[in-house]
Design a protein around this motif. Structure first.
Motif, PDB file in Angstrom:
ATOM      1  N   THR A  17       0.837  -1.199   0.000  1.00  0.00           N
ATOM      2  CA  THR A  17       0.000   0.000   0.000  1.00  0.00           C
ATOM      3  C   THR A  17       0.872   1.249   0.000  1.00  0.00           C
ATOM      4  O   THR A  17       1.976   1.256   0.537  1.00  0.00           O
ATOM      5  N   TYR A  18       0.347   2.317  -0.622  1.00  0.00           N
ATOM      6  CA  TYR A  18       1.036   3.601  -0.645  1.00  0.00           C
ATOM      7  C   TYR A  18       0.008   4.681  -0.933  1.00  0.00           C
ATOM      8  O   TYR A  18      -1.095   4.412  -1.412  1.00  0.00           O
ATOM      9  N   THR A  28      -1.935   7.674  -2.679  1.00  0.00           N
ATOM     10  CA  THR A  28      -2.235   8.000  -4.071  1.00  0.00           C
ATOM     11  C   THR A  28      -1.471   9.221  -4.565  1.00  0.00           C
ATOM     12  O   THR A  28      -1.336   9.421  -5.775  1.00  0.00           O
ATOM     13  N   GLN A  41       1.706   9.829  -4.055  1.00  0.00           N
ATOM     14  CA  GLN A  41       3.146   9.561  -4.135  1.00  0.00           C
ATOM     15  C   GLN A  41       3.497   8.890  -5.462  1.00  0.00           C
ATOM     16  O   GLN A  41       3.468   7.664  -5.592  1.00  0.00           O
ATOM     17  N   GLU A  42       3.856   9.717  -6.439  1.00  0.00           N
ATOM     18  CA  GLU A  42       4.182   9.190  -7.760  1.00  0.00           C
ATOM     19  C   GLU A  42       5.431   8.318  -7.736  1.00  0.00           C
ATOM     20  O   GLU A  42       5.516   7.313  -8.452  1.00  0.00           O
ATOM     21  N   SER A  48       6.443   6.459  -5.269  1.00  0.00           N
ATOM     22  CA  SER A  48       6.071   5.173  -4.670  1.00  0.00           C
ATOM     23  C   SER A  48       5.428   4.264  -5.712  1.00  0.00           C
ATOM     24  O   SER A  48       5.691   3.050  -5.751  1.00  0.00           O
ATOM     25  N   ALA A  49       4.561   4.848  -6.551  1.00  0.00           N
ATOM     26  CA  ALA A  49       3.911   4.054  -7.593  1.00  0.00           C
ATOM     27  C   ALA A  49       4.946   3.492  -8.574  1.00  0.00           C
ATOM     28  O   ALA A  49       4.897   2.309  -8.945  1.00  0.00           O
ATOM     29  N   GLY A  93       6.972   0.757  -6.944  1.00  0.00           N
ATOM     30  CA  GLY A  93       6.202  -0.474  -6.868  1.00  0.00           C
ATOM     31  C   GLY A  93       6.180  -1.230  -8.188  1.00  0.00           C
ATOM     32  O   GLY A  93       6.322  -2.464  -8.227  1.00  0.00           O
ATOM     33  N   GLU A  94       6.007  -0.503  -9.294  1.00  0.00           N
ATOM     34  CA  GLU A  94       5.960  -1.155 -10.606  1.00  0.00           C
ATOM     35  C   GLU A  94       7.294  -1.823 -10.941  1.00  0.00           C
ATOM     36  O   GLU A  94       7.339  -2.952 -11.453  1.00  0.00           O
ATOM     37  N   LEU A  98      -0.149  -3.915  -6.134  1.00  0.00           N
ATOM     38  CA  LEU A  98      -0.008  -2.524  -5.707  1.00  0.00           C
ATOM     39  C   LEU A  98      -1.376  -1.962  -5.369  1.00  0.00           C
ATOM     40  O   LEU A  98      -2.311  -2.069  -6.165  1.00  0.00           O
ATOM     41  N   GLN A  99      -1.466  -1.344  -4.200  1.00  0.00           N
ATOM     42  CA  GLN A  99      -2.750  -0.826  -3.735  1.00  0.00           C
ATOM     43  C   GLN A  99      -2.609   0.634  -3.318  1.00  0.00           C
ATOM     44  O   GLN A  99      -2.346   0.931  -2.152  1.00  0.00           O
ATOM     45  N   PRO A 100      -2.776   1.579  -4.245  1.00  0.00           N
ATOM     46  CA  PRO A 100      -2.760   3.000  -3.865  1.00  0.00           C
ATOM     47  C   PRO A 100      -4.015   3.338  -3.072  1.00  0.00           C
ATOM     48  O   PRO A 100      -5.113   2.868  -3.392  1.00  0.00           O
TER      49      PRO A 100
END
Length: 519
Positions: A360-361, A363, A365-366, A368-369, A372-373, A388-390
């Motif tokens: 989780t992170y 929404t 935080q670009e 973080s996204a 995660g990818e 991945l769960q924003p």
């Protein structure tokens, strides 16, 4: 950060709006105004409870007893006098005596006194909001004379450092102590700083005017006005900076910085920040309760790729818990490399296969996204599925605090200190908690707790020994692989090149001390 439609508003239009508050428009025009394109709003302007982006405003209206000055390439960090001109501490570290600066007045004309300092801190403690916890070691505050304040502590703590905090350490006028939160959030202030608030339109702008007779240094050609224009569209921030509608801003996309560096009218200031991005492993859930499994996952993280793609190479590899620039940073921490082959071998040795994890992170935080990818792709080669769960921050936090058994596997967030101490990171994120607050990996290690508590006790009387023990505590966390330490985020601020006196101080996140500057 949500993007919304935003009509371009000229600075002069903002100033004209402020004129009804007694604002001197003629003084503000031309070189007299400093405009900040600020990407977030200011949720709380009460000096006792503010604990967010509003620190950028309060740091220009209020002052504390001391101020932290970050280290440079040639100078170590230090704590400089502000409203206190000097201080001393007893041999046992329990009694701190501050001598106040003469000739300081609040914006309402009242003089700075020991009673004002005592009343300000007691109001902050009584309300108990925001960062009031920084004063928890204080047993009593006395004012033996008009210019002397004596603090008695329950245990030795570096009170000169605590007093430099960017939240909950502001000193306010005695006349304002009885005011409620709504009074401050209507745009009233009661500080000793170089500027006072003269106009506040929540969600749109805030205007400040220089205070006549300010006690501190006023540079030649000093700005007379500060205008915060709240601009959530980062493209518009860039346009305002390039066109001269704004003098300072941040949150401009990293991929646009090279072009801005070529603009002779702009200066891109890049420094390390005190913000670190990490993912806390759920140490209460199998197989993440196994340090070797956690280590394998950390060895699958693409550290260099995230730094390059997410920050255009401006970020730095985190060396564990405490970032560079803060005392107690462990430059030689045994951080794991990216090594997919070694990670696969560890998982096979531990009998782990077909592992499915949820990260989780927030929404907003670009980075973080992106992290995660990229991590997800590496983990797929190991047979590990990462979902991945924003989430909105509040929802992410509440879910993590509810029950470790039903919570996420990996909780990603940034951390930065309330004041500059390694204790803030280590206590908040890794010390054992009965009810989780920010230890959202539910980590518990009695040896770590023991070392951390002793380091905290020594920090007020033996800084070198305390630093050794803070590093020892960090080594325990790193060797336990309690988290994946992704990167230390850079501070990137853009300022017009004709501005003089600007200094980026990461101890005060995205704060510009306009009183020290001129054009």
């Amino acid at each position: 950060m949500k993007r919304r439609d935003f009509m371009k508003t000229s600075v002069l239009a903002a100033l004209a709006t402020a004129a009804s508050s007694g604002f001197n428009l003629a003084m503000a025009q031309g070189n007299g105004i400093f405009t900040l394109a600020y990407p977030t709003s200011f949720p709380d302007l009460d000096p006792a409870t503010s604990f967010s982006n509003d620190g950028a405003v309060l740091a220009n209206a209020y002052e504390g007893l001391t101020r932290y000055i970050s280290a440079t390439e040639t100078e170590p960090s230090r704590i400089e006098p502000l409203l206190a001109q000097s201080w001393e501490v007893s041999e046992d570290g329990l009694t701190w005596t501050f001598k106040l600066r003469e000739g300081v007045t609040f914006h309402d004309g009242e003089a700075l006194t020991a009673a004002a300092v005592k009343g300000s801190i007691e109001r902050t403690r009584q309300i108990g909001g925001g960062a009031s916890f920084i004063w928890s070691p204080v047993v009593s505050i006395e004012a033996p004379d008009a210019m002397t304040v004596v603090f008695v502590l329950s245990e030795p703590q570096p009170l000169d450092l605590i007093a430099s905090a960017g939240f909950a350490a502001w000193i306010q006028s005695p006349a304002s102590l009885s005011q409620d939160n709504a009074w401050f959030n209507a745009g009233n202030d009661a500080g000793t700083g170089p500027f006072r608030i003269v106009r506040y339109e929540p969600g749109q702008r805030l205007v400040m005017e220089r205070v006549e007779g300010y006690w501190g240094n006023v540079p030649e050609g000093a700005f007379q006005t500060v205008a915060f224009e709240i601009v959530e569209d980062v493209t518009l921030i860039q346009n305002m900076l390039e066109s001269g509608q704004a003098d300072w801003g941040y949150s401009v996309p990293f991929e646009n910085l090279d072009l801005m560096k070529e603009n002779p009218d702009l200066k891109v200031v890049v420094n390390p920040s005190f913000e670190t991005l990490f993912g806390l492993y759920n140490t209460k859930r199998a197989p993440l309760d196994n340090p070797k499994v956690r280590l394998a996952l950390s060895m699958a993280f693409p550290y260099d790729d995230v730094i390059m793609a997410g920050t255009a190479g401006l970020g730095t590899r985190a060396k564990g818990v405490v970032p560079t620039g803060i005392w107690g940073h462990d430059a030689d921490a045994p951080i794991p490399p990216t090594d997919l082959e070694a990670a696969a071998a560890i998982l096979a040795e531990e009998g782990v296969s077909g592992l499915e994890l949820v990260m989780t992170y927030s929404t907003t935080q670009e980075i973080s996204a992106l992290a995660g990818e990229l991590w997800k792709a590496n983990l797929e080669t190991l047979g590990v599925t990462l979902t991945l769960q924003p989430m909105a921050w509040e929802a992410q936090w509440q879910m993590a605090k509810s029950d470790p058994a039903s919570a996420q596997d990996i909780f990603v967030m940034y951390w930065w200190p309330t004041y500059v101490t390694p204790h803030d990171y280590l206590l908040s994120l890794f010390r054992s908690e009965d009810e989780p607050l920010f230890n959202l990996g539910y980590y518990s290690n009695p040896k770590f707790d023991e070392v951390l508590d002793e380091a905290a006790r020594l920090s007020g009387v033996d800084r070198p020994k305390a630093e050794e023990m803070f590093i020892e505590a960090q080594r325990i966390v790193v060797e336990d692989a309690a988290a994946v330490f992704m990167l230390d985020r850079p501070n990137v601020h853009i300022i017009r090149s004709d501005i003089k006196g600007y200094t980026d101080n990461p101890a005060y996140g995205h704060v510009t001390f306009v009183g020290d500057m001129s054009r």
